[in-house]
Structure formats: structure tokens, C-alpha cells
Design an enzyme around this catalytic site. Structure first.
Site, mmCIF file in Angstrom:
data_model
loop_
_atom_site.group_PDB
_atom_site.id
_atom_site.type_symbol
_atom_site.label_atom_id
_atom_site.label_comp_id
_atom_site.label_asym_id
_atom_site.label_seq_id
_atom_site.Cartn_x
_atom_site.Cartn_y
_atom_site.Cartn_z
ATOM 1 C CD GLU A 78 -2.773 -1.061 2.516
ATOM 2 O OE1 GLU A 78 -2.635 -0.127 3.339
ATOM 3 O OE2 GLU A 78 -3.693 -1.903 2.564
ATOM 4 N N GLY A 122 31.423 -1.893 -22.651
ATOM 5 C CA GLY A 122 31.827 -0.501 -22.888
ATOM 6 C C GLY A 122 30.663 0.318 -23.444
ATOM 7 C CD GLU A 130 7.464 -12.159 -4.918
ATOM 8 O OE1 GLU A 130 7.703 -13.163 -4.241
ATOM 9 O OE2 GLU A 130 6.895 -12.195 -6.023
HETATM 10 N N1 CAA Z 1 6.561 -16.966 7.325
HETATM 11 C C1 CAA Z 1 5.450 -17.259 8.026
HETATM 12 N N2 CAA Z 1 4.949 -16.461 8.976
HETATM 13 C C2 CAA Z 1 5.623 -15.313 9.232
HETATM 14 C C3 CAA Z 1 6.801 -14.954 8.549
HETATM 15 C C4 CAA Z 1 7.259 -15.840 7.561
HETATM 16 N N3 CAA Z 1 8.366 -15.573 6.850
HETATM 17 N N4 CAA Z 1 7.231 -13.764 9.005
HETATM 18 C C5 CAA Z 1 6.377 -13.384 9.956
HETATM 19 N N5 CAA Z 1 5.400 -14.330 10.106
HETATM 20 C C6 CAA Z 1 4.281 -14.305 11.033
HETATM 21 C C7 CAA Z 1 4.776 -14.322 12.471
HETATM 22 O O1 CAA Z 1 4.911 -15.655 12.937
HETATM 23 C C8 CAA Z 1 3.684 -13.571 13.186
HETATM 24 O O2 CAA Z 1 2.555 -14.405 13.393
HETATM 25 P P1 CAA Z 1 2.046 -14.739 14.891
HETATM 26 O O3 CAA Z 1 2.006 -13.461 15.651
HETATM 27 O O4 CAA Z 1 0.718 -15.350 14.675
HETATM 28 O O5 CAA Z 1 3.059 -15.683 15.429
HETATM 29 C C9 CAA Z 1 3.216 -12.558 12.162
HETATM 30 O O6 CAA Z 1 3.601 -13.063 10.889
HETATM 31 C C10 CAA Z 1 3.795 -11.180 12.359
HETATM 32 O O7 CAA Z 1 5.199 -11.311 12.338
HETATM 33 P P2 CAA Z 1 6.166 -10.276 13.037
HETATM 34 O O8 CAA Z 1 5.737 -10.005 14.441
HETATM 35 O O9 CAA Z 1 7.547 -10.792 12.825
HETATM 36 O O10 CAA Z 1 5.888 -8.954 12.173
HETATM 37 P P3 CAA Z 1 6.836 -7.726 11.881
HETATM 38 O O11 CAA Z 1 5.944 -6.614 11.547
HETATM 39 O O12 CAA Z 1 7.849 -7.538 12.958
HETATM 40 O O13 CAA Z 1 7.690 -8.204 10.605
HETATM 41 C C11 CAA Z 1 7.998 -8.697 8.281
HETATM 42 C C12 CAA Z 1 7.113 -8.822 9.506
HETATM 43 C C13 CAA Z 1 8.848 -9.960 8.188
HETATM 44 C C14 CAA Z 1 8.889 -7.488 8.266
HETATM 45 C C15 CAA Z 1 6.973 -8.612 7.145
HETATM 46 O O14 CAA Z 1 6.191 -7.458 7.297
HETATM 47 C C16 CAA Z 1 7.570 -8.660 5.759
HETATM 48 O O15 CAA Z 1 7.939 -9.711 5.269
HETATM 49 N N6 CAA Z 1 7.640 -7.478 5.114
HETATM 50 C C17 CAA Z 1 8.002 -7.417 3.702
HETATM 51 C C18 CAA Z 1 6.750 -7.456 2.878
HETATM 52 C C19 CAA Z 1 7.008 -7.886 1.491
HETATM 53 O O16 CAA Z 1 7.765 -8.806 1.230
HETATM 54 N N7 CAA Z 1 6.313 -7.251 0.570
HETATM 55 C C20 CAA Z 1 6.389 -7.625 -0.810
HETATM 56 C C21 CAA Z 1 5.160 -7.173 -1.522
HETATM 57 S S1 CAA Z 1 4.519 -8.376 -2.580
HETATM 58 C C22 CAA Z 1 5.309 -8.188 -4.057
HETATM 59 O O17 CAA Z 1 6.300 -7.538 -4.170
HETATM 60 C C23 CAA Z 1 4.704 -8.966 -5.139
HETATM 61 C C24 CAA Z 1 4.957 -8.486 -6.502
HETATM 62 O O18 CAA Z 1 4.091 -7.853 -7.068
HETATM 63 C C25 CAA Z 1 6.183 -8.912 -7.223
#
Ligand code: CAA
Length: 389
Positions: A137, A349, A373
């Protein structure tokens, strides 16, 4: 194209006959059907409609989906092999393929209801429609839990409101997996993923982004205004949406790592060929040690990236934990792609700086693999968290 193709030589990954056939088929398709016109499509930011139709016909859009739903029933290793070969030629086509395979089809097959699979998965796996994954978003990119899009529970349906940004396949998709907040108090556990179809009342496709790279793929913002989404279109239980997005992205990152690997390998192959043709100071530039060292380093890092990508794919296929391996593969392969494509331009080049020689496009395409991603910084965060688990 160069004759050397760096096929994990020396380390026996026991590629099956089917996996080898996938490589041949993808390579052949990329060279004969994607290469012609790739520069023009990039210049014009023209969506590859015919090429995507052919990818569907040849089975590249639903490779890992069960044949019961029209897919190829293949493993992740086969998928990354095909992703690499297609990315060596056209990274715009490979991102369309990657999103459809790993973010949309995989998520639907793994977590969708039978009714959802019957209604959507077969059409997506065969390429009758393509899919989009709508998480980002304007104010929620890396910080994906900060969803502002809302899906308010209205009994038999959700009322969807909000804006999504930078959505791959945003204009060309027919099926959209939309992440939205239902219950703010529950934070990420109050998020849902809803299946939305193009053409639903209140759903508008916004402006197409004018991008640095992967220009032939279409990236849009999407607007949802009081879109009524039936309850049966929610994937999984109430509140499963964030877990769905994260689990799906774990596999998606293997696809993007394979894309980065292919971009790097494509640039390397062109640089190697060029170095054996171009003369300077009375000999082929390959015979200058400065160029040999660059190519040697490129070949080494690309091989290392390939090992990480195959490792992550194999762990996933063997149902082992692959979260860290996928993040490592994406982090490393995308950094290698950016570096190797820059070196490929340098080896060419002045010719490298013009479009005809392809490597400047590879360099522009490589950049996004460090961003989408999950940025390189997010991959490091994921890797670090896994270290102390
Ligand atoms: N796999 C499974 N579950 C996961 C996970 C993973 N890799 N990472 C986090 N979770 C779960 C956690 O277990 C937690 O669940 P519970 O509370 O139920 O246990 C929940 O998700 C929240 O996790 P965090 O507390 O760790 O959350 P956070 O806010 O501290 O961090 C983050 C999360 C890893 C930073 C995440 O926000 C993230 O991956 N951000 C990047 C987003 C992203 O990749 N965006 C890409 C957009 S899509 C795209 O690009 C597609 C395209 O068009 C090409």
C-alpha cells in the site's frame, strides 16, 4: 549467446529427466518466442499479451499446481529452472510468471477451499486469466502489517475499501488476492485475504507505473470503494490473511531469487560472448586479464547464487523449513544480479550503454529484484530472526 551455460556443473543435484526437459523447453521458448521483440516491448512498456498466452499454453503459468486443477504437477526445482531460463531473456515475462505461479496459484492451492480452487485455480493455472497479489500500500511496503485497506465484516460479505500500490499484473489480471484489515484491535491477526474479480462494482484499476525496469510487465495502483466481497471468497479462517501473505511470500522469494539468477546469467552469457568477439589492443578483450577476472568472478558468484536457489527449492520440495534458505537465496541472487549486470555493461563498454546489446536492460531489470517480495534489508531481517529461533 555463449555456449557456456553454467549448469551446476560438478555438484550432482541429480536433475531428473523431467527437470532437464523443462530446462530445454523453457530455454527454447525463451530464445524463439521471447527474444524477438523483447527490446521493443521494453521500450514501449507493452504488455506481452501473446507471449503470456503462449506461457499458459506451454504450462509455465501453473507449473506446481496439481493436474487436478489444470497444472503441471511439477516440483519447485523444475519451476526455478524454468524461471532462470525465461529470465535470461525476458524478466518482464518472468515476473508475470512468478507472481502467477508462486504468489497466486500456490497460495490458492495450499490454503484455498475446494470451491475456490474449482472456481479460480484451474483458470489461473492454465493462463485463462492471470492473478495478482495485493499486499503493498502507499504506506505499507516493508512494514506489511500496517494495512490501511479495510475489509469490514457485514455478515454474509466483506465491504472492501482502500488502495493498493505497485501491483504486478495490476491491469492485466482477472483475479486478485487482496490483503485487508478486518479487526484493527487484533493487529496482524485481524487481517484477511479476499479473492476479488476484475469488474466488481467499486473496483478500479489506477494508473500504470512508468518503471525503470521490467517495463513490459504492468504495475498499477488499485482502488477499492465499497466493494462487496462474499464471505466464501476469504482464504482460510478469519484473521489468517497475514499468515497467508507471509507463507506465500516465503515461496515467492524463491521465484524472485531464480529470476535474479536468470538475469545475472543472461548478462554473463552475453558478456562472455562479446568478450570473445570484440578486439582491443590487437587481441580479443577476453585475452586481457582485466576482462578475464571480471568474467571469472561473475561465473563464480552466479554459480553460488544458483546453489542457494536450488537449495531453497529442494528444501521446499522436501517439506523442510525453507524460510531462511529462501531469504538467503533472494538476498544473494539479487545482489549478484545487480553487480553482474553492471559488470556486463562495463565489459561491453559504449555498446553496453545502448539498448541493442541487451545488457543495459538486464541492469535496469536487476534492480527490482533487490526490492520486490521483500527488500534486501527485509531478507536480512528474516535471516537474522531465523538465526536465533
Ligand atoms: N513466514 C510465516 N509467517 C511469518 C513470517 C514468515 N516468513 N514472518 C512473519 N510471520 C508471522 C509471524 O509468525 C507472526 O505471526 P504470529 O504473531 O501469529 O506468530 C506474524 O507473521 C507477524 O510477524 P512479526 O511479528 O515478525 O511482524 P513484523 O511486523 O515484525 O515483521 C515482516 C514482519 C517480516 C517485516 C513482514 O512485514 C515482511 O515480510 N515485510 C516485507 C513485505 C514484502 O515482502 N512485501 C512484498 C510485496 S509483494 C510483491 O512484491 C509482489 C509483486 O508484485 C512482485
Amino acid at each position: 549467446m555463449a555456449s557456456s551455460t553454467l549448469e551446476l556443473s560438478g555438484l550432482n543435484f541429480n536433475l531428473t529427466e523431467e527437470q532437464q526437459a523443462v530446462r530445454e523447453a523453457a530455454r527454447d521458448f525463451a530464445r524463439t518466442e521471447l527474444l524477438p521483440g523483447v527490446i521493443e516491448r521494453d521500450n514501449a512498456a507493452k504488455f506481452p499479451t501473446e507471449q503470456v498466452r503462449r506461457m499458459g499454453e506451454l504450462g509455465f503459468l501453473g507449473m506446481m499446481v496439481s493436474p487436478d486443477y489444470g497444472g503441471g504437477g511439477m516440483d519447485t526445482v523444475s519451476y526455478v529452472i524454468a524461471m532462470e531460463e525465461i529470465s535470461k531473456v525476458d524478466a518482464s515475462c518472468s515476473v508475470i510468471m512468478s507472481v502467477n505461479n508462486s504468489l497466486v496459484c500456490w497460495g490458492l492451492e495450499e490454503f484455498g477451499s475446494e470451491q475456490q480452487k474449482q472456481k479460480y485455480l484451474t483458470r489461473l493455472a492454465t493462463g485463462e486469466v492471470i492473478g495478482a497479489f495485493c499486499l503493498s500500500e502507499p504506506e505499507a511496503g516493508s512494514d506489511a502489517t500496517s494495512q490501511h485497506t479495510t475489509a469490514i465484516d457485514k455478515g454474509d460479505h466483506y465491504l472492501l475499501n482502500g488502495t493498493k500500490n505497485w501491483i504486478t499484473n495490476g491491469g492485466s489480471a482477472g483475479v486478485y488476492l487482496v490483503i485487508a484489515q478486518t479487526d484493527l484491535e487484533k493487529k496482524h491477526r485481524g487481517i484477511n485475504c479476499l479473492i476479488v474479480e476484475k469488474g466488481q462494482d467499486g473496483f478500479a484499476v489506477g494508473k500504470k507505473e512508468d518503471k525503470m525496469g521490467i517495463r513490459a510487465s504492468d504495475t498499477h495502483s488499485l482502488m477499492f470503494t465499497d466493494v462487496k466481497v462474499p464471505k466464501e471468497n476469504r482464504i482460510g479462517d478469519d484473521g489468517f490473511g497475514f499468515k497467508f501473505a507471509m507463507s506465500t511470500l516465503n515461496g515467492g522469494r524463491i521465484g524472485i531469487a531464480a529470476q535474479a539468477l536468470g538475469i545475472a546469467a543472461g548478462a554473463y552469457e552475453r558478456a562472455l560472448t562479446y568478450s570473445q568477439e570484440r578486439q582491443a589492443f590487437g587481441k580479443k578483450i577476453f585475452d586481457h586479464q582485466a576482462i578475464q577476472f571480471k568474467l571469472a568472478e561473475m561465473a563464480t558468484k552466479i554459480e553460488a547464487a544458483r546453489l542457494l536457489v536450488y537449495k531453497a527449492a529442494r528444501l521446499k520440495d522436501e517439506h523442510n523449513d525453507f524460510v531462511q534458505a529462501a531469504a538467503m537465496a533472494k538476498l544473494f541472487a539479487s545482489e549478484v544480479a545487480m553487480w553482474a549486470t553492471t559488470e556486463a555493461v562495463q565489459i561491453h563498454g559504449g555498446y553496453g550503454y545502448v539498448k541493442e546489446y541487451h545488457v543495459e536492460r538486464f541492469m535496469r531489470d536487476a534492480k527490482i529484484t533487490q526490492i520486490y517480495e521483500g527488500t534486501s534489508e527485509i531478507q536480512k531481517l528474516v535471516i537474522a530472526r531465523e538465526l536465533v529461533k
